[in-house]
Enzyme design. Structure first.
Site, short mmCIF file in Angstrom:
data_model
loop_
_atom_site.label_atom_id
_atom_site.label_comp_id
_atom_site.label_asym_id
_atom_site.label_seq_id
_atom_site.Cartn_x
_atom_site.Cartn_y
_atom_site.Cartn_z
N ASP A 510 0.48 -1.28 0.17
CA ASP A 510 0.11 0.42 -0.08
C ASP A 510 1.39 1.30 -0.25
O ASP A 510 0.82 1.60 -0.93
CB ASP A 510 -1.19 0.03 0.67
N GLU A 740 -2.84 -7.69 13.28
CA GLU A 740 -2.85 -7.46 11.80
C GLU A 740 -1.00 -6.71 11.38
O GLU A 740 -0.10 -6.85 10.60
CB GLU A 740 -3.44 -6.10 10.95
#
Ligand code: 6A9
Length: 770
Positions: A510, A740
């Site tokens: 990202d 995460e």
């Protein structure tokens, strides 16, 4: 004629994006053809629910609430896994993907244990029984009321029906029904222990499977028992609306609610009508026995595969490891629907063809759906546990390939999945890639499975191979750079002035900083390594299939040639591997306020570029991307570059921390920088397990082949592995979850949770399986 041809060519281009690769699908057996995986916990995004591997399956599920806490805003009703529910923890503690599962859910110290066991029999997927028990930690909530709702639902307008069976006092005694896949069936609810305070039901028409909770909320009422002033929250009973012509419609949603005082336990038994020679019921003590047997088999298999006991791990570490595996396996979902896709030839988004997807998911709460590159990592753990399940997952994903050879990055299939995704993330664009991590899975399978096993699955590889070739070819033609042997991620926005560094979602990383000014001169070292690696595995598979194809071998040699690699990606300034492109470090975000009295735009944050970008190596972004030639094992073992990479790995000013490798060097100007006013740093410092796993795997590899850096690699292997395991385990004990990613200061948990996608690779680190 020319115009007519042009129009039809245009039409042809338009349809390519949503034309399947082939009519011959890889998934040839599904649904009832695979009876032992017909029923399952395939609703990844609910706390507990079973359905079948059918496009329009009947679904069953659990909701619960504490009556005195069901506040005015009714936010206390639990159904979908939501971080906002703030549960202490929840996860499958044991789950084998086929026969049974044991889950623990802790909601404000109340412990809900959900278990299920399946039993084969008949022609429609057999029976199953589920138990839901409620206890509390140190008995602190014993005596308090809790309401459990168990429901059965079916989409409207599909063949089949469900019906509430009512006793003399208009009490629900059970549910019966009949669908195409299930034939006839009955579902009963039994009390195992505890007393029922209140028992009510709801039979109604729910407009969709995505609004079951709302439908329940609409149908809660307050009631009193005869001769008492105590209020109960009850379900409204028969609420079936009439159709336009005045006839009674059929219920497609039936829920039963039991309110009891903690502790208590209920049992739901599903019996298939076609199972006629059943000798006993899968209830009561029979259930206890069956569950015990499955748990024992699970324990034995777990030790056989991961050998944690023999490696000396403590009981609580093994329990954690079982949880990590089970939650990965237990959150495998079965989705059905069509994505929304777009190409440069379509005017806007168009629907993909309707298709099923059997896949694991990164996170049950935040992303309960399939992600392409995540799945290649999940595949490592899943194939270690149950190869057949993994091959089935791969087949499902490759059936989603279009005629161009493209597989969309994110799969949002069906009403429930779509309800969780903000609009701007829905459409998938066919120029955009995502790392081809299924080659990691395939490589892992080739490496770890014995020859007999591979021979047994020869057909799988043989069937997959043409699609793999097309997939590989799609990457190797559409993702190339401007000069030979270079590659460039698509999908970066070169026109925006809102982002500090335009994102590269396609790379999977990202906001990892790349060249500041995306253009065709860019070359991305990670993508180049992915393609090199893919070519290598293509070669291996072609050999295994006895279809040797020099093309792959040559491509691999070409892309892994260290002198060429170094020429294109070794920065002479920093002596590190790097991207190349039009770049400057002199950028910053600044709030611009419009001049007074102008009623133009409100103030906004924009990027200010303080020097003209030039073509150069992106030296200031040392991090995961710089490691790719190492982590995909492309660097020659005796190359001096290897020595430098290893040296940089252990430098605490760069990536090394006590909790694993951070994603971006601490000295990078982009380290922990926001990308926009609201877009917090994501891959700009945090510690991520997927790339740490690959790094550990690479240090293991280089410590096992001869070369001058063998010893150095071994030391790093040991330390990095230990640090990662320790931190994920420690944070689990502290917070109840696997996360995460983790912060680089204290290893503190970050991002969404539970995230038992690639963070679960911690189990492979514990077991030392690479
Ligand atoms: C957001 C918000 C309820 C981002 O794990 C899945 C992906 C990875 O593939 C990728 O590498 N995650 C990583 O950078 C999560 C992506 C979620 C995008 C959609 C929707 C949901 O709101």
């Amino acid at each position: 004629i020319a115009i007519a041809t042009w129009f039809s060519y245009r039409g042809y281009l338009e349809t390519r994006v949503n034309t399947p690769y082939d009519v011959n699908k890889l998934v040839t057996a599904s649904g009832l053809d695979v009876p032992d995986r017909y029923w399952g916990t395939y609703r990844s995004g609910v706390y507990f629910g079973l359905k079948t591997r059918d496009p329009h399956s009947l679904v069953t599920g659990l909701m619960w609430y504490f009556p005195h806490l069901l506040r005015q805003d009714r936010s206390g009703l639990r159904h979908w896994c939501e971080q906002n529910d703030r549960l202490d923890r929840y996860a499958w503690m044991e789950h084998d993907g086929r026969n049974f599962g044991v889950q623990e859910i802790v909601d404000n110290s109340a412990i809900l244990t959900t278990t299920f066991v399946k039993r084969p029999g008949g022609k429609h997927g057999g029976d199953w029984t589920a138990r839901i028990s409620v206890t509390s930690e140190d008995k602190i909530r014993d005596g308090e009321e809790i309401s459990l709702l168990f429901y059965t639902a079916i989409e409207e307008n599909v063949k089949g029906w469900i019906k509430a069976n009512l006793g003399d006092e208009k009490q629900l005694t059970g549910v019966e029904g009949n669908t195409q896949g299930l034939g006839s069936f009955i579902i009963n609810l039994n009390m195992i222990h505890g007393t029922v305070e209140e028992h009510s039901f709801l039979a109604t028409v729910a407009p969709g499977l995505n609004v079951l909770k709302e439908t329940v909320l609409h149908n809660l009422r307050i009631a009193f028992h005869k001769g008492s002033t105590k209020e109960y929250i009850v379900l409204a009973g028969d609420q079936i609306p009439l159709s336009i012509d005045g006839k009674k419609r059929d219920a497609n949603f039936i829920a039963t609610q039991i309110t009891g005082k903690i502790p208590f336990e209920i049992e739901i038994s599903y019996e298939s009508g076609s199972f006629i020679n059943r000798v006993d019921k899968l209830t009561g003590q029979n259930y206890d026995r069956a569950l015990k047997t499955h748990r024992k088999l699970f324990d034995e298999k777990f030790e056989k595969v991961f050998k944690l006991k023999s490696k000396g791990y403590a009981e609580e570490e093994i329990k954690f490891a079982k949880m990590v595996l089970s939650n990965m396996i237990g959150s495998i979902g079965y989705f059905y629907g069509s994505s929304q896709v777009q190409s440069q030839y379509t005017k806007g988004p168009v629907p993909y063809w309707k298709a099923p997807l059997y896949t694991a998911v990164p996170s049950r709460s935040f992303f309960p759906r399939g992600f392409l590159w995540d799945e290649g990592f999940h595949g490592l753990l899943i194939s270690a546990w149950d190869l057949e399940i993994e091959l089935d997952i791969i087949n499902h994903w490759f059936d989603l390939m279009n005629v161009e050879g493209w597989i969309p990055r994110e799969m949002i299939l069906g009403q429930e999945a779509l309800a969780k995704v903000p609009d701007e993330f829905v459409t998938q664009v066919n120029t955009n890639a995502n790392p081809p991590t299924f080659f990691l899975t395939l490589h892992f399978i080739l490496k770890h499975k014995q020859e007999e096993v591979l021979e047994k699955h020869f057909q799988f590889f043989d069937n997959l191979y043409p699609r793999l070739q097309t997939w590989f070819n799609w990457f190797n033609t559409t993702q190339t750079g401007d000069i030979p042997s270079t590659y460039r991620w698509r999908g970066r926005d070169g026109t925006t002035n809102k982002e500090l560094n335009p994102k590269t979602l396609t790379s999977g990383l990202d906001d990892y900083p790349r060249a500041s000014h995306p253009n065709i001169d860019e070359r991305h070292v990670d993508l180049r390594c992915w393609i090199a690696f893919a070519a290598h595995i293509m070669h291996q598979i072609s050999e295994m299939l006895n279809q040797p194809n020099n093309k792959y071998q040559e491509t691999y040699r070409y892309l892994s040639d260290n002198s060429l690699l170094n020429k294109l990606h070794w920065s002479p300034n920093t002596h590190t591997y790097a991207d190349f492109g039009l770049h400057t470090d002199k950028v910053l975000l600044r709030k611009v306020t419009p001049p007074p009295k102008s009623h133009a735009q409100p103030s906004e944050t924009v990027r200010v570029v303080m020097e003209d970008p030039t073509l150069r190596y992106v030296d200031s972004s040392f991090g995961y991307v710089s490691l790719f030639p190492f982590i995909l094992q492309i660097i020659d073992p005796d190359s001096p570059q290897l020595g430098k990479v290893l040296q940089d790995l252990t430098n605490p000013d760069l990536l090394w921390t006590k909790h694993g490798l951070r994603s971006l060097a601490k000295i990078s100007p982009f380290y922990m920088k926001y990308n926009t006013e609201h877009d917090a740093p994501y891959w700009r410092g945090a510690i991520w397990m997927n790339l740490n796993y690959l790094t550990v795997r690479a240090t293991h590899y280089y410590s096992n082949i001869d070369g001058p850096y063998k010893e150095e690699a071994r030391k790093i292997y040991q330390n990095l592995r230990k640090n990662l395991i320790q931190n994920v385990f420690k944070q689990y004990k502290k917070t109840g979850y696997v996360w995460e990613n983790y912060g680089d200061f204290h290893g503190e948990p970050k991002g969404s949770h539970p995230f038992t996608g690639w963070t679960s690779l911690v189990l492979l680190l514990m077991a030392e399986i690479y």
